[in-house]
Design a protein around this motif. Structure first.
Motif, short mmCIF file in Angstrom:
data_model
loop_
_atom_site.label_atom_id
_atom_site.label_comp_id
_atom_site.label_asym_id
_atom_site.label_seq_id
_atom_site.Cartn_x
_atom_site.Cartn_y
_atom_site.Cartn_z
N PHE A 91 0.86 -1.19 0.00
CA PHE A 91 0.00 0.00 0.00
C PHE A 91 0.89 1.24 0.00
CE2 PHE A 91 -2.99 3.20 1.03
CZ PHE A 91 -4.27 2.68 0.93
N ILE A 92 0.70 2.12 -0.97
CA ILE A 92 1.43 3.38 -1.02
C ILE A 92 0.50 4.47 -0.49
CG2 ILE A 92 2.59 5.06 -2.51
CD1 ILE A 92 3.10 2.72 -4.45
N PHE A 93 0.83 4.97 0.71
CA PHE A 93 -0.01 5.96 1.37
C PHE A 93 0.29 7.36 0.83
CE2 PHE A 93 0.50 2.48 4.37
CZ PHE A 93 -0.78 2.29 4.85
N GLN A 94 -0.73 8.18 0.78
CA GLN A 94 -0.55 9.55 0.31
C GLN A 94 0.34 10.34 1.26
OE1 GLN A 94 -4.25 11.50 -0.56
NE2 GLN A 94 -3.28 13.20 -1.59
N GLN A 95 0.32 10.02 2.55
CA GLN A 95 1.11 10.75 3.54
C GLN A 95 2.44 10.07 3.85
OE1 GLN A 95 0.11 13.76 4.42
NE2 GLN A 95 -1.69 13.44 3.12
N TYR A 96 2.83 9.08 3.07
CA TYR A 96 4.13 8.39 3.13
C TYR A 96 4.24 7.46 4.33
CZ TYR A 96 5.02 12.64 0.39
OH TYR A 96 4.92 13.67 -0.49
N LEU A 146 15.01 14.19 3.55
CA LEU A 146 14.57 13.96 2.18
C LEU A 146 13.52 14.98 1.77
CD1 LEU A 146 14.10 10.08 2.38
CD2 LEU A 146 16.11 11.31 1.50
N SER A 147 13.47 15.28 0.49
CA SER A 147 12.38 16.10 -0.04
C SER A 147 11.09 15.30 -0.06
CB SER A 147 12.73 16.57 -1.45
OG SER A 147 12.70 15.46 -2.36
N GLY A 148 9.99 16.00 -0.31
CA GLY A 148 8.71 15.29 -0.39
C GLY A 148 8.69 14.25 -1.49
N GLY A 149 9.25 14.59 -2.64
CA GLY A 149 9.29 13.64 -3.74
C GLY A 149 10.15 12.43 -3.42
N GLN A 150 11.27 12.64 -2.73
CA GLN A 150 12.14 11.53 -2.34
C GLN A 150 11.44 10.63 -1.32
OE1 GLN A 150 15.45 13.90 -1.08
NE2 GLN A 150 16.49 13.79 -3.06
N GLN A 151 10.73 11.25 -0.37
CA GLN A 151 9.97 10.45 0.61
C GLN A 151 8.91 9.62 -0.10
OE1 GLN A 151 8.63 12.41 4.27
NE2 GLN A 151 10.03 14.09 3.82
N GLN A 152 8.27 10.20 -1.11
CA GLN A 152 7.26 9.46 -1.85
C GLN A 152 7.86 8.24 -2.53
OE1 GLN A 152 4.28 8.71 -2.03
NE2 GLN A 152 3.17 9.97 -3.50
N ARG A 153 9.05 8.38 -3.10
CA ARG A 153 9.67 7.25 -3.77
C ARG A 153 10.11 6.18 -2.78
NH1 ARG A 153 13.48 10.16 -8.18
NH2 ARG A 153 13.06 12.01 -6.92
N VAL A 154 10.53 6.58 -1.58
CA VAL A 154 10.83 5.59 -0.54
C VAL A 154 9.56 4.82 -0.17
CG1 VAL A 154 11.62 5.23 1.83
CG2 VAL A 154 12.80 6.88 0.36
N ALA A 155 8.45 5.54 -0.06
CA ALA A 155 7.17 4.88 0.25
C ALA A 155 6.78 3.90 -0.85
CB ALA A 155 6.08 5.93 0.44
N VAL A 168 -1.67 -1.31 -4.06
CA VAL A 168 -2.70 -0.28 -3.98
C VAL A 168 -2.02 1.05 -3.68
CG1 VAL A 168 -4.80 0.45 -2.82
CG2 VAL A 168 -4.36 -1.99 -3.14
N CYS A 169 -2.32 2.06 -4.48
CA CYS A 169 -1.60 3.34 -4.40
C CYS A 169 -2.59 4.50 -4.27
CB CYS A 169 -0.76 3.57 -5.65
SG CYS A 169 0.14 2.12 -6.25
N ASP A 170 -2.30 5.40 -3.35
CA ASP A 170 -3.12 6.59 -3.17
C ASP A 170 -2.30 7.80 -3.60
OD1 ASP A 170 -5.13 8.29 -2.51
OD2 ASP A 170 -5.06 7.96 -0.35
N GLU A 171 -2.57 8.29 -4.80
CA GLU A 171 -1.89 9.46 -5.36
C GLU A 171 -0.37 9.31 -5.36
OE1 GLU A 171 -3.40 11.78 -6.86
OE2 GLU A 171 -5.43 11.88 -6.11
#
Length: 234
Positions: A91-96, A146-155, A168-171
Protein backbone atom coordinates in the motif's frame (compact mmCIF):
# COMPACT_ATOMS: atom_id res chain seq x y z
CA UNK A 1 -5.62 -12.16 -17.43
CA UNK A 2 -7.85 -13.39 -14.66
CA UNK A 3 -9.90 -11.83 -11.89
CA UNK A 4 -7.67 -11.23 -8.88
CA UNK A 5 -9.93 -9.14 -6.63
CA UNK A 6 -13.70 -9.29 -6.27
CA UNK A 7 -15.54 -6.56 -4.37
CA UNK A 8 -19.14 -7.52 -3.61
CA UNK A 9 -21.75 -5.03 -2.35
CA UNK A 10 -19.34 -2.98 -0.25
CA UNK A 11 -21.01 -0.44 2.00
CA UNK A 12 -19.09 1.82 4.35
CA UNK A 13 -20.62 4.07 6.97
CA UNK A 14 -18.86 6.33 9.44
CA UNK A 15 -20.36 7.53 12.73
CA UNK A 16 -21.36 11.16 13.13
CA UNK A 17 -21.79 12.21 16.72
CA UNK A 18 -23.29 9.72 19.14
CA UNK A 19 -26.11 8.24 17.07
CA UNK A 20 -25.91 9.21 13.38
CA UNK A 21 -23.87 7.79 10.49
CA UNK A 22 -22.86 8.94 7.04
CA UNK A 23 -22.71 6.45 4.16
CA UNK A 24 -19.57 6.92 2.06
CA UNK A 25 -19.81 3.82 -0.17
CA UNK A 26 -23.15 2.61 -1.52
CA UNK A 27 -22.98 -1.08 -2.44
CA UNK A 28 -19.85 -1.14 -4.62
CA UNK A 29 -19.46 -4.16 -6.93
CA UNK A 30 -16.13 -4.47 -8.72
CA UNK A 31 -13.74 -6.99 -10.24
CA UNK A 32 -10.04 -6.20 -10.71
CA UNK A 33 -8.08 -8.24 -13.22
CA UNK A 34 -4.46 -9.26 -12.96
CA UNK A 35 -1.97 -7.91 -15.47
CA UNK A 36 -3.76 -4.58 -15.74
CA UNK A 37 -3.12 -1.09 -14.41
CA UNK A 38 -6.43 0.12 -12.97
CA UNK A 39 -7.04 3.77 -12.08
CA UNK A 40 -9.68 5.09 -9.70
CA UNK A 41 -10.59 8.70 -10.36
CA UNK A 42 -13.16 11.09 -8.94
CA UNK A 43 -13.53 14.25 -6.91
CA UNK A 44 -12.14 14.56 -3.39
CA UNK A 45 -14.60 12.99 -0.95
CA UNK A 46 -16.09 10.63 -3.54
CA UNK A 47 -14.98 7.52 -1.63
CA UNK A 48 -11.87 6.48 -3.58
CA UNK A 49 -9.46 6.25 -0.65
CA UNK A 50 -12.08 4.56 1.50
CA UNK A 51 -12.61 1.94 -1.19
CA UNK A 52 -8.94 1.14 -1.72
CA UNK A 53 -8.39 1.00 2.04
CA UNK A 54 -11.11 -1.65 2.28
CA UNK A 55 -9.71 -3.57 -0.70
CA UNK A 56 -6.27 -3.54 0.94
CA UNK A 57 -7.53 -4.89 4.27
CA UNK A 58 -6.87 -1.68 6.19
CA UNK A 59 -10.43 -0.49 6.81
CA UNK A 60 -13.30 -2.84 7.63
CA UNK A 61 -16.46 -2.45 5.54
CA UNK A 62 -19.86 -1.99 7.12
CA UNK A 63 -21.33 -4.54 4.72
CA UNK A 64 -20.07 -6.70 1.86
CA UNK A 65 -17.09 -8.91 1.07
CA UNK A 66 -13.66 -8.56 -0.52
CA UNK A 67 -11.94 -11.56 -2.07
CA UNK A 68 -8.23 -11.13 -2.80
CA UNK A 69 -6.70 -13.95 -4.83
CA UNK A 70 -9.11 -16.52 -3.45
CA UNK A 71 -9.19 -15.32 0.17
CA UNK A 72 -12.21 -13.58 1.70
CA UNK A 73 -10.07 -11.20 3.70
CA UNK A 74 -12.75 -10.07 6.14
CA UNK A 75 -13.43 -13.66 7.14
CA UNK A 76 -9.90 -13.74 8.59
CA UNK A 77 -9.06 -13.03 12.20
CA UNK A 78 -7.22 -9.77 12.91
CA UNK A 79 -3.90 -11.62 13.16
CA UNK A 80 -4.56 -13.61 9.99
CA UNK A 81 -5.46 -10.40 8.14
CA UNK A 82 -2.24 -8.68 9.24
CA UNK A 83 -0.21 -11.67 8.07
CA UNK A 84 -2.11 -11.82 4.78
CA UNK A 85 -1.40 -8.14 4.13
CA UNK A 86 2.29 -8.60 4.93
CA UNK A 87 2.56 -11.44 2.43
CA UNK A 88 0.29 -10.23 -0.35
CA UNK A 89 -0.45 -6.49 -0.31
CA UNK A 90 1.63 -3.35 -0.82
CA UNK A 91 0.00 0.00 0.00
CA UNK A 92 1.43 3.38 -1.02
CA UNK A 93 -0.01 5.96 1.37
CA UNK A 94 -0.55 9.55 0.31
CA UNK A 95 1.11 10.75 3.54
CA UNK A 96 4.13 8.39 3.13
CA UNK A 97 4.06 7.12 6.78
CA UNK A 98 7.83 6.64 6.91
CA UNK A 99 9.44 5.76 10.24
CA UNK A 100 11.45 8.82 11.34
CA UNK A 101 14.34 6.93 13.00
CA UNK A 102 15.04 4.61 10.05
CA UNK A 103 17.09 5.42 6.96
CA UNK A 104 15.52 5.40 3.52
CA UNK A 105 16.91 1.90 2.83
CA UNK A 106 15.61 0.63 6.18
CA UNK A 107 12.18 2.19 5.59
CA UNK A 108 12.02 0.51 2.19
CA UNK A 109 12.87 -2.83 3.82
CA UNK A 110 10.23 -2.68 6.59
CA UNK A 111 7.93 -5.30 4.97
CA UNK A 112 10.91 -7.66 4.69
CA UNK A 113 11.80 -7.15 8.36
CA UNK A 114 8.17 -7.85 9.30
CA UNK A 115 8.34 -11.11 7.33
CA UNK A 116 11.51 -12.21 9.14
CA UNK A 117 14.19 -11.25 6.60
CA UNK A 118 17.58 -10.64 8.31
CA UNK A 119 18.43 -6.96 8.64
CA UNK A 120 21.50 -6.92 6.38
CA UNK A 121 19.69 -8.77 3.59
CA UNK A 122 16.68 -6.48 3.90
CA UNK A 123 18.80 -3.33 3.74
CA UNK A 124 20.68 -4.64 0.70
CA UNK A 125 17.38 -5.17 -1.08
CA UNK A 126 16.32 -1.71 0.07
CA UNK A 127 19.35 -0.27 -1.73
CA UNK A 128 18.46 -2.23 -4.87
CA UNK A 129 14.89 -0.98 -5.11
CA UNK A 130 15.88 2.60 -4.28
CA UNK A 131 18.35 2.31 -7.15
CA UNK A 132 15.48 1.32 -9.45
CA UNK A 133 13.68 4.49 -8.34
CA UNK A 134 16.79 6.64 -8.94
CA UNK A 135 17.38 7.57 -5.29
CA UNK A 136 20.06 5.12 -4.21
CA UNK A 137 22.21 8.11 -3.24
CA UNK A 138 19.62 8.97 -0.57
CA UNK A 139 19.54 5.48 0.96
CA UNK A 140 21.36 6.39 4.20
CA UNK A 141 19.36 9.53 4.92
CA UNK A 142 16.52 9.83 7.44
CA UNK A 143 13.06 10.92 6.23
CA UNK A 144 13.50 14.46 7.58
CA UNK A 145 16.55 14.85 5.32
CA UNK A 146 14.57 13.96 2.18
CA UNK A 147 12.38 16.10 -0.04
CA UNK A 148 8.71 15.29 -0.39
CA UNK A 149 9.29 13.64 -3.74
CA UNK A 150 12.14 11.53 -2.34
CA UNK A 151 9.97 10.45 0.61
CA UNK A 152 7.26 9.46 -1.85
CA UNK A 153 9.67 7.25 -3.77
CA UNK A 154 10.83 5.59 -0.54
CA UNK A 155 7.17 4.88 0.25
CA UNK A 156 6.76 3.36 -3.21
CA UNK A 157 9.88 1.24 -2.69
CA UNK A 158 8.47 -0.03 0.60
CA UNK A 159 5.22 -1.05 -1.11
CA UNK A 160 6.98 -2.98 -3.88
CA UNK A 161 9.98 -4.55 -2.14
CA UNK A 162 8.27 -7.77 -1.03
CA UNK A 163 6.75 -8.30 -4.50
CA UNK A 164 3.12 -8.26 -3.34
CA UNK A 165 0.37 -9.71 -5.51
CA UNK A 166 -1.84 -6.64 -4.93
CA UNK A 167 -0.40 -3.13 -5.03
CA UNK A 168 -2.70 -0.28 -3.98
CA UNK A 169 -1.60 3.34 -4.40
CA UNK A 170 -3.12 6.59 -3.17
CA UNK A 171 -1.89 9.46 -5.36
CA UNK A 172 1.63 8.04 -5.94
CA UNK A 173 2.73 10.97 -8.14
CA UNK A 174 1.24 13.79 -6.06
CA UNK A 175 4.60 15.09 -4.76
CA UNK A 176 6.61 14.38 -7.91
CA UNK A 177 7.58 16.53 -10.88
CA UNK A 178 6.47 15.41 -14.34
CA UNK A 179 9.61 13.40 -15.13
CA UNK A 180 9.78 11.64 -11.76
CA UNK A 181 6.06 10.97 -11.82
CA UNK A 182 6.31 9.39 -15.23
CA UNK A 183 9.19 7.14 -14.13
CA UNK A 184 7.24 6.01 -11.08
CA UNK A 185 4.14 5.25 -13.13
CA UNK A 186 6.21 3.40 -15.72
CA UNK A 187 7.57 1.26 -12.88
CA UNK A 188 4.08 0.63 -11.50
CA UNK A 189 2.88 -0.30 -14.98
CA UNK A 190 5.78 -2.75 -15.32
CA UNK A 191 4.77 -4.23 -11.95
CA UNK A 192 1.13 -4.43 -13.04
CA UNK A 193 1.86 -6.37 -16.20
CA UNK A 194 2.80 -9.47 -14.20
CA UNK A 195 0.10 -12.08 -14.86
CA UNK A 196 -0.32 -12.89 -11.16
CA UNK A 197 -0.47 -9.30 -9.85
CA UNK A 198 -3.06 -6.50 -9.71
CA UNK A 199 -2.37 -2.79 -9.32
CA UNK A 200 -4.98 -0.19 -8.32
CA UNK A 201 -4.08 3.50 -8.33
CA UNK A 202 -6.06 6.48 -7.07
CA UNK A 203 -4.91 9.50 -9.05
CA UNK A 204 -5.88 12.98 -10.23
CA UNK A 205 -2.72 13.24 -12.35
CA UNK A 206 -3.80 13.71 -15.94
CA UNK A 207 -0.14 13.52 -17.03
CA UNK A 208 -0.26 9.73 -16.62
CA UNK A 209 -3.83 8.83 -17.61
CA UNK A 210 -2.57 7.36 -20.88
CA UNK A 211 -0.81 4.52 -19.01
CA UNK A 212 -4.03 3.05 -17.62
CA UNK A 213 -5.57 -0.14 -18.95
CA UNK A 214 -8.82 0.67 -17.19
CA UNK A 215 -10.29 3.82 -15.64
CA UNK A 216 -13.03 3.65 -13.01
CA UNK A 217 -14.75 6.83 -11.86
CA UNK A 218 -16.44 7.12 -8.48
CA UNK A 219 -18.95 9.82 -7.60
CA UNK A 220 -20.62 10.06 -4.19
CA UNK A 221 -19.68 6.50 -3.30
CA UNK A 222 -20.93 4.92 -6.53
CA UNK A 223 -19.20 3.76 -9.70
CA UNK A 224 -20.28 5.99 -12.58
CA UNK A 225 -17.78 4.95 -15.28
CA UNK A 226 -15.72 1.86 -16.03
CA UNK A 227 -13.74 1.58 -19.25
CA UNK A 228 -10.50 2.05 -21.16
CA UNK A 229 -11.16 5.69 -22.01
CA UNK A 230 -11.63 8.65 -19.70
CA UNK A 231 -15.25 9.60 -18.97
CA UNK A 232 -16.69 12.70 -20.61
CA UNK A 233 -15.54 15.93 -19.04
CA UNK A 234 -11.93 14.83 -18.29
Amino acid sequence: MSVGITVDNIVKEFPIGSSDTIRVLHGIDLEIKTGELTYLIGESGSGKTTLISIVAGILYPTEGTVNVFGTDIYDLTDTELVNFRLANIGFIFQQYNLLPTLTAAENAAVPLFANGTPRDEGVDRGYEILDALNIRDQAEKLPRQLSGGQQQRVAIARALIHEPRLVVCDEPTAALDAGSGRRVMDLLREVALAPDRAVIIVTHDNRVFDLADRIIEIEDGRITHDGKELPDGH
